[in-house]
Design a protein around this motif. Structure first.
Motif, PDB file in Angstrom:
ATOM      1  N   LEU A 145     -59.084  -7.889  21.127  1.00 51.55           N
ATOM      2  CA  LEU A 145     -58.608  -7.054  21.686  1.00 51.55           C
ATOM      3  C   LEU A 145     -57.335  -7.637  23.042  1.00 51.55           C
ATOM      4  N   GLU A 146     -58.418  -8.679  23.155  1.00 46.88           N
ATOM      5  CA  GLU A 146     -57.329  -9.410  24.728  1.00 46.88           C
ATOM      6  C   GLU A 146     -55.902  -9.750  23.896  1.00 46.88           C
ATOM      7  N   LEU A 147     -55.974 -10.303  22.434  1.00 44.46           N
ATOM      8  CA  LEU A 147     -54.499 -10.697  22.174  1.00 44.46           C
ATOM      9  C   LEU A 147     -53.605  -9.733  21.642  1.00 44.46           C
ATOM     10  N   GLN A 148     -54.178  -8.134  20.989  1.00 45.26           N
ATOM     11  CA  GLN A 148     -53.716  -6.845  21.585  1.00 45.26           C
ATOM     12  C   GLN A 148     -53.507  -6.099  22.311  1.00 45.26           C
ATOM     13  N   LEU A 149     -54.509  -6.900  23.051  1.00 40.51           N
ATOM     14  CA  LEU A 149     -52.910  -5.830  24.648  1.00 40.51           C
ATOM     15  C   LEU A 149     -52.053  -6.841  25.093  1.00 40.51           C
ATOM     16  N   ARG A 150     -51.925  -8.223  24.837  1.00 44.70           N
ATOM     17  CA  ARG A 150     -51.088  -8.795  25.369  1.00 44.70           C
ATOM     18  C   ARG A 150     -49.562  -8.578  24.596  1.00 44.70           C
ATOM     19  N   GLN A 151     -49.728  -8.322  23.008  1.00 46.93           N
ATOM     20  CA  GLN A 151     -49.103  -7.241  22.211  1.00 46.93           C
ATOM     21  C   GLN A 151     -48.520  -7.029  22.338  1.00 46.93           C
ATOM     22  N   ALA A 152     -49.215  -5.378  23.085  1.00 46.97           N
ATOM     23  CA  ALA A 152     -48.902  -4.687  23.079  1.00 46.97           C
ATOM     24  C   ALA A 152     -47.709  -4.315  24.464  1.00 46.97           C
ATOM     25  N   ARG A 153     -48.536  -5.293  25.500  1.00 48.14           N
ATOM     26  CA  ARG A 153     -47.624  -5.718  26.544  1.00 48.14           C
ATOM     27  C   ARG A 153     -45.805  -5.918  26.264  1.00 48.14           C
ATOM     28  N   GLU A 154     -46.577  -7.439  25.700  1.00 46.30           N
ATOM     29  CA  GLU A 154     -45.133  -8.075  25.488  1.00 46.30           C
ATOM     30  C   GLU A 154     -44.466  -6.444  24.020  1.00 46.30           C
ATOM     31  N   ALA A 155     -44.553  -6.099  23.477  1.00 43.78           N
ATOM     32  CA  ALA A 155     -44.148  -4.733  22.618  1.00 43.78           C
ATOM     33  C   ALA A 155     -42.975  -3.639  23.699  1.00 43.78           C
ATOM     34  N   TYR A 156     -44.291  -3.529  25.229  1.00 45.06           N
ATOM     35  CA  TYR A 156     -43.829  -2.485  26.266  1.00 45.06           C
ATOM     36  C   TYR A 156     -42.561  -3.239  26.862  1.00 45.06           C
ATOM     37  N   GLU A 157     -42.529  -4.412  27.085  1.00 39.66           N
ATOM     38  CA  GLU A 157     -41.404  -5.341  27.745  1.00 39.66           C
ATOM     39  C   GLU A 157     -40.164  -5.252  27.191  1.00 39.66           C
ATOM     40  N   ALA A 158     -39.946  -5.887  25.489  1.00 39.92           N
ATOM     41  CA  ALA A 158     -38.909  -5.362  24.565  1.00 39.92           C
ATOM     42  C   ALA A 158     -37.745  -4.452  24.326  1.00 39.92           C
ATOM     43  N   ALA A 159     -39.210  -2.935  24.514  1.00 36.85           N
ATOM     44  CA  ALA A 159     -38.789  -1.716  24.764  1.00 36.85           C
ATOM     45  C   ALA A 159     -37.701  -1.684  26.080  1.00 36.85           C
ATOM     46  N   GLN A 160     -37.923  -2.265  27.314  1.00 38.26           N
ATOM     47  CA  GLN A 160     -37.367  -1.641  28.672  1.00 38.26           C
ATOM     48  C   GLN A 160     -36.669  -2.421  28.611  1.00 38.26           C
ATOM     49  N   GLN A 161     -36.075  -3.436  27.530  1.00 35.76           N
ATOM     50  CA  GLN A 161     -34.743  -3.957  27.638  1.00 35.76           C
ATOM     51  C   GLN A 161     -33.577  -2.695  26.844  1.00 35.76           C
ATOM     52  N   ILE A 162     -34.123  -1.818  25.976  1.00 37.17           N
ATOM     53  CA  ILE A 162     -33.559  -1.222  25.242  1.00 37.17           C
ATOM     54  C   ILE A 162     -32.240  -0.111  26.547  1.00 37.17           C
ATOM     55  N   GLU A 163     -31.405   0.014  26.595  1.00 35.73           N
ATOM     56  CA  GLU A 163     -29.984   0.579  27.368  1.00 35.73           C
ATOM     57  C   GLU A 163     -30.625   2.204  26.985  1.00 35.73           C
ATOM     58  N   ASP A 164     -30.417   2.357  25.812  1.00 35.82           N
ATOM     59  CA  ASP A 164     -30.516   3.768  25.147  1.00 35.82           C
ATOM     60  C   ASP A 164     -31.968   4.367  26.139  1.00 35.82           C
ATOM     61  N   VAL A 165     -31.819   5.491  27.022  1.00 39.72           N
ATOM     62  CA  VAL A 165     -33.120   5.774  27.671  1.00 39.72           C
ATOM     63  C   VAL A 165     -33.853   6.904  26.237  1.00 39.72           C
ATOM     64  N   ASN A 166     -32.818   7.453  25.896  1.00 37.23           N
ATOM     65  CA  ASN A 166     -34.270   8.105  24.586  1.00 37.23           C
ATOM     66  C   ASN A 166     -34.465   7.218  23.474  1.00 37.23           C
ATOM     67  N   GLU A 167     -33.909   6.331  22.963  1.00 36.89           N
ATOM     68  CA  GLU A 167     -34.497   4.901  22.262  1.00 36.89           C
ATOM     69  C   GLU A 167     -35.361   4.119  22.825  1.00 36.89           C
ATOM     70  N   ARG A 168     -35.488   3.901  23.998  1.00 40.51           N
ATOM     71  CA  ARG A 168     -36.549   3.269  25.279  1.00 40.51           C
ATOM     72  C   ARG A 168     -37.314   4.003  24.996  1.00 40.51           C
ATOM     73  N   ARG A 169     -37.397   5.518  25.695  1.00 41.72           N
ATOM     74  CA  ARG A 169     -38.398   5.666  25.383  1.00 41.72           C
ATOM     75  C   ARG A 169     -39.545   5.835  24.150  1.00 41.72           C
ATOM     76  N   ARG A 170     -38.580   6.001  22.830  1.00 38.70           N
ATOM     77  CA  ARG A 170     -38.972   6.467  21.978  1.00 38.70           C
ATOM     78  C   ARG A 170     -40.000   4.431  21.173  1.00 38.70           C
ATOM     79  N   GLN A 171     -39.462   3.483  21.752  1.00 39.50           N
ATOM     80  CA  GLN A 171     -39.844   2.753  21.381  1.00 39.50           C
ATOM     81  C   GLN A 171     -41.248   2.050  22.633  1.00 39.50           C
ATOM     82  N   SER A 172     -40.797   2.192  23.616  1.00 42.26           N
ATOM     83  CA  SER A 172     -42.304   2.976  24.465  1.00 42.26           C
ATOM     84  C   SER A 172     -43.017   3.097  24.326  1.00 42.26           C
TER      85      SER A 172
END
Length: 160
Positions: free
Chosen positions: A39-66
């Protein structure tokens, strides 16, 4: 404000990215030590995926990926908050949470499963949830006991 004055493609685009929460089980959140670590690993991975999505410039794509990581973070934080780590059974006399049980079915199949928490259960990998019908029927039983599971009987062959 009109959609024409925003960077969103449409009002629907914003609402599409709000995913419903993952359902939380009404059962106690029992986990093994390895289940807690997963569970702790999955939480770290989800937070990393969120952080990666925040780097997307297009607001709509950022929302979809987040959307999925945000939903998963909410779920995993709650599951970790309510997790009750159960130590491995000290005895193999009877089936308990954390036991690995080998049993035979009436049709001759012999199966082995470890009884674990709901979030860590994976029948294909040899683990079942403690709230599954098979596990519920075996908990507290000993080698040689025959128990009903659904419309069939199973015999407990070994407990580890």
């Amino acid at each position: 404000m009109s959609v024409a004055f925003t960077k969103e493609e449409s009002a629907e685009t914003a609402s599409e990215t709000l995913l419903p929460d993952r359902p939380i089980s009404p059962h106690p959140n029992l986990v093994t030590e390895s289940g807690l670590q997963a569970l702790e690993l999955q939480l770290r991975q989800a937070r990393e995926a969120y952080e990666a999505a925040q780097q997307i410039e297009d607001v709509n794509e950022r929302r979809r990926q987040s959307a999925v990581p945000v939903r998963d973070v909410r779920y995993l934080v709650e599951r970790l908050r309510t997790a009750q780590v159960i130590a491995n059974p000290s005895s193999s006399d009877t089936v308990a949470f954390g036991s690995t049980v080998t049993f035979s079915r009436a049709d001759g199949r012999v199966q082995t499963y470890r009884i674990v928490g709901e979030d860590e259960a994976d029948p294909k990998a040899g683990s079942i949830s403690f709230v599954s019908p098979v596990a519920k029927s075996m908990i507290g039983k000993a080698v040689g006991d025959v128990v009903g599971s659904g419309n069939q009987e199973i015999e407990i062959l070994s407990i580890a």
